[in-house]
Design a protein around this motif. Structure first.
Motif, PDB file in Angstrom:
ATOM      1  N   MET A   1       1.491   8.761  -9.998  1.00 43.33           N
ATOM      2  CA  MET A   1       1.716   9.654  -9.131  1.00 43.33           C
ATOM      3  C   MET A   1       0.782   8.705  -8.219  1.00 43.33           C
ATOM      4  O   MET A   1       0.471   8.914  -7.045  1.00 43.33           O
ATOM      5  CB  MET A   1       1.762  11.151  -9.318  1.00 43.33           C
ATOM      6  CG  MET A   1       1.066  12.063  -8.116  1.00 43.33           C
ATOM      7  SD  MET A   1       2.778  11.883  -7.247  1.00 43.33           S
ATOM      8  CE  MET A   1       3.058  13.611  -6.197  1.00 43.33           C
ATOM      9  N   ASP A   2      -0.751   8.597  -8.474  1.00 41.99           N
ATOM     10  CA  ASP A   2      -2.218   7.907  -8.055  1.00 41.99           C
ATOM     11  C   ASP A   2      -1.317   6.294  -7.468  1.00 41.99           C
ATOM     12  O   ASP A   2      -1.788   5.947  -6.392  1.00 41.99           O
ATOM     13  CB  ASP A   2      -3.293   7.746  -8.713  1.00 41.99           C
ATOM     14  CG  ASP A   2      -3.549   8.974  -8.830  1.00 41.99           C
ATOM     15  OD1 ASP A   2      -3.179  10.332  -8.847  1.00 41.99           O
ATOM     16  OD2 ASP A   2      -4.662   9.112 -10.090  1.00 41.99           O
ATOM     17  N   ILE A   3      -0.111   5.753  -8.038  1.00 37.36           N
ATOM     18  CA  ILE A   3      -0.337   4.444  -7.209  1.00 37.36           C
ATOM     19  C   ILE A   3       0.941   4.727  -6.335  1.00 37.36           C
ATOM     20  O   ILE A   3       0.689   4.246  -5.324  1.00 37.36           O
ATOM     21  CB  ILE A   3       0.723   3.961  -8.455  1.00 37.36           C
ATOM     22  CG1 ILE A   3      -0.489   2.888  -9.224  1.00 37.36           C
ATOM     23  CG2 ILE A   3       1.451   2.585  -8.198  1.00 37.36           C
ATOM     24  CD1 ILE A   3       0.574   2.514 -10.454  1.00 37.36           C
ATOM     25  N   THR A   4       1.742   5.636  -7.042  1.00 31.67           N
ATOM     26  CA  THR A   4       2.444   5.971  -5.288  1.00 31.67           C
ATOM     27  C   THR A   4       0.780   6.808  -3.857  1.00 31.67           C
ATOM     28  O   THR A   4       2.055   6.212  -3.120  1.00 31.67           O
ATOM     29  CB  THR A   4       3.614   7.646  -6.280  1.00 31.67           C
ATOM     30  OG1 THR A   4       4.484   6.966  -7.292  1.00 31.67           O
ATOM     31  CG2 THR A   4       4.890   7.674  -5.211  1.00 31.67           C
ATOM     32  N   ILE A   5       0.823   6.745  -4.204  1.00 33.14           N
ATOM     33  CA  ILE A   5      -0.060   7.724  -3.088  1.00 33.14           C
ATOM     34  C   ILE A   5      -0.302   6.517  -2.452  1.00 33.14           C
ATOM     35  O   ILE A   5      -0.540   6.505  -1.450  1.00 33.14           O
ATOM     36  CB  ILE A   5      -1.490   8.518  -3.111  1.00 33.14           C
ATOM     37  CG1 ILE A   5      -0.233  10.211  -3.917  1.00 33.14           C
ATOM     38  CG2 ILE A   5      -2.528   9.395  -2.187  1.00 33.14           C
ATOM     39  CD1 ILE A   5      -1.122  11.586  -4.399  1.00 33.14           C
ATOM     40  N   ALA A   6      -1.395   5.955  -3.308  1.00 33.57           N
ATOM     41  CA  ALA A   6      -1.959   4.544  -2.555  1.00 33.57           C
ATOM     42  C   ALA A   6      -0.586   3.737  -2.381  1.00 33.57           C
ATOM     43  O   ALA A   6      -1.033   3.048  -1.061  1.00 33.57           O
ATOM     44  CB  ALA A   6      -2.818   3.486  -3.877  1.00 33.57           C
ATOM     45  N   SER A   7       0.109   3.306  -2.520  1.00 31.06           N
ATOM     46  CA  SER A   7       1.620   2.873  -1.746  1.00 31.06           C
ATOM     47  C   SER A   7       2.058   3.259  -0.084  1.00 31.06           C
ATOM     48  O   SER A   7       1.721   2.840   0.495  1.00 31.06           O
ATOM     49  CB  SER A   7       2.400   2.917  -2.276  1.00 31.06           C
ATOM     50  OG  SER A   7       2.508   1.985  -4.118  1.00 31.06           O
ATOM     51  N   LEU A   8       2.070   5.155  -0.512  1.00 26.80           N
ATOM     52  CA  LEU A   8       2.427   6.070   1.178  1.00 26.80           C
ATOM     53  C   LEU A   8       1.393   5.456   1.769  1.00 26.80           C
ATOM     54  O   LEU A   8       1.510   4.610   3.255  1.00 26.80           O
ATOM     55  CB  LEU A   8       2.076   7.446   0.638  1.00 26.80           C
ATOM     56  CG  LEU A   8       3.978   7.399   0.004  1.00 26.80           C
ATOM     57  CD1 LEU A   8       3.919   8.598  -0.409  1.00 26.80           C
ATOM     58  CD2 LEU A   8       5.125   7.089   0.337  1.00 26.80           C
ATOM     59  N   VAL A   9      -0.242   4.987   1.459  1.00 27.57           N
ATOM     60  CA  VAL A   9      -1.799   5.381   2.294  1.00 27.57           C
ATOM     61  C   VAL A   9      -1.154   3.586   3.049  1.00 27.57           C
ATOM     62  O   VAL A   9      -1.519   2.957   3.956  1.00 27.57           O
ATOM     63  CB  VAL A   9      -2.985   4.723   0.836  1.00 27.57           C
ATOM     64  CG1 VAL A   9      -3.925   4.823   2.129  1.00 27.57           C
ATOM     65  CG2 VAL A   9      -2.635   6.546   0.977  1.00 27.57           C
ATOM     66  N   GLY A  10      -0.788   2.746   2.316  1.00 27.41           N
ATOM     67  CA  GLY A  10      -0.840   1.477   2.290  1.00 27.41           C
ATOM     68  C   GLY A  10       0.389   1.310   3.323  1.00 27.41           C
ATOM     69  O   GLY A  10       0.100   0.615   4.162  1.00 27.41           O
ATOM     70  N   ILE A  11       1.120   1.384   3.331  1.00 30.27           N
ATOM     71  CA  ILE A  11       2.662   1.385   3.940  1.00 30.27           C
ATOM     72  C   ILE A  11       1.606   2.434   5.761  1.00 30.27           C
ATOM     73  O   ILE A  11       2.543   1.828   6.162  1.00 30.27           O
ATOM     74  CB  ILE A  11       3.556   2.529   3.882  1.00 30.27           C
ATOM     75  CG1 ILE A  11       4.362   1.633   2.430  1.00 30.27           C
ATOM     76  CG2 ILE A  11       4.569   2.987   4.844  1.00 30.27           C
ATOM     77  CD1 ILE A  11       4.800   2.331   1.485  1.00 30.27           C
ATOM     78  N   GLY A  12       1.360   3.522   5.359  1.00 33.68           N
ATOM     79  CA  GLY A  12       1.003   4.110   6.535  1.00 33.68           C
ATOM     80  C   GLY A  12      -0.069   2.986   7.289  1.00 33.68           C
ATOM     81  O   GLY A  12       0.574   2.835   8.646  1.00 33.68           O
TER      82      GLY A  12
END
Length: 135
Positions: A1-12
């Motif tokens: 889940m933390d990698i997913t959140i980091a990915s979403l922050v990177g995408i944004g």
């Protein structure tokens, strides 16, 4: 889940930072395209580099959707996109956003954080699935 959140922050972040640069590059390309419509758009790196980075974020977004719920991914990526676009645009000298826009962005980000926190805790609430399935 933390990698997913980091990915979403990177995408944004990638979407938000590249949007003002794409806007600036496309304005310049539109002005010069009238003089030499064939060659100049290919040479205009001020448009193409941010555009390609933006598209890399889109590929990362599609990859992230494989491991993340769309109800989580969309509000987080889009709210951060908006926030980073406003910050980058302001740093580039674009018109500053008003207080209402900043308040709205803050509320959307808080809502996104609430979604993330809700996704992390175990779901023991009484909802529609409890009524339909009877768990």
């Amino acid at each position: 889940m933390d990698i997913t959140i980091a990915s979403l922050v990177g995408i944004g972040l990638l979407w938000g930072v590249t949007n003002p640069f794409i806007r600036l590059g496309s304005q310049r390309t539109a002005r010069i395209e009238a003089k030499s419509p064939v060659h100049y758009p290919l040479m205009e790196l001020k448009f193409w580099i941010p555009f390609l980075l933006n598209q890399c974020a889109s590929v990362l977004y599609a990859w992230t959707l494989q491991t993340c719920s769309i109800t989580t991914a969309v509000p987080i990526a889009n709210s951060l996109n908006f926030l980073f676009t406003a910050i980058t645009g302001h740093l580039l000298g674009e018109k500053a956003v008003g207080r209402k826009v900043v308040l709205g962005a803050a509320l959307v980000c808080l809502g996104s954080m609430a979604i993330v926190l809700d996704q992390k805790k175990p779901n023991k609430s009484f909802g529609m699935s409890t009524l339909l399935i009877g768990e």
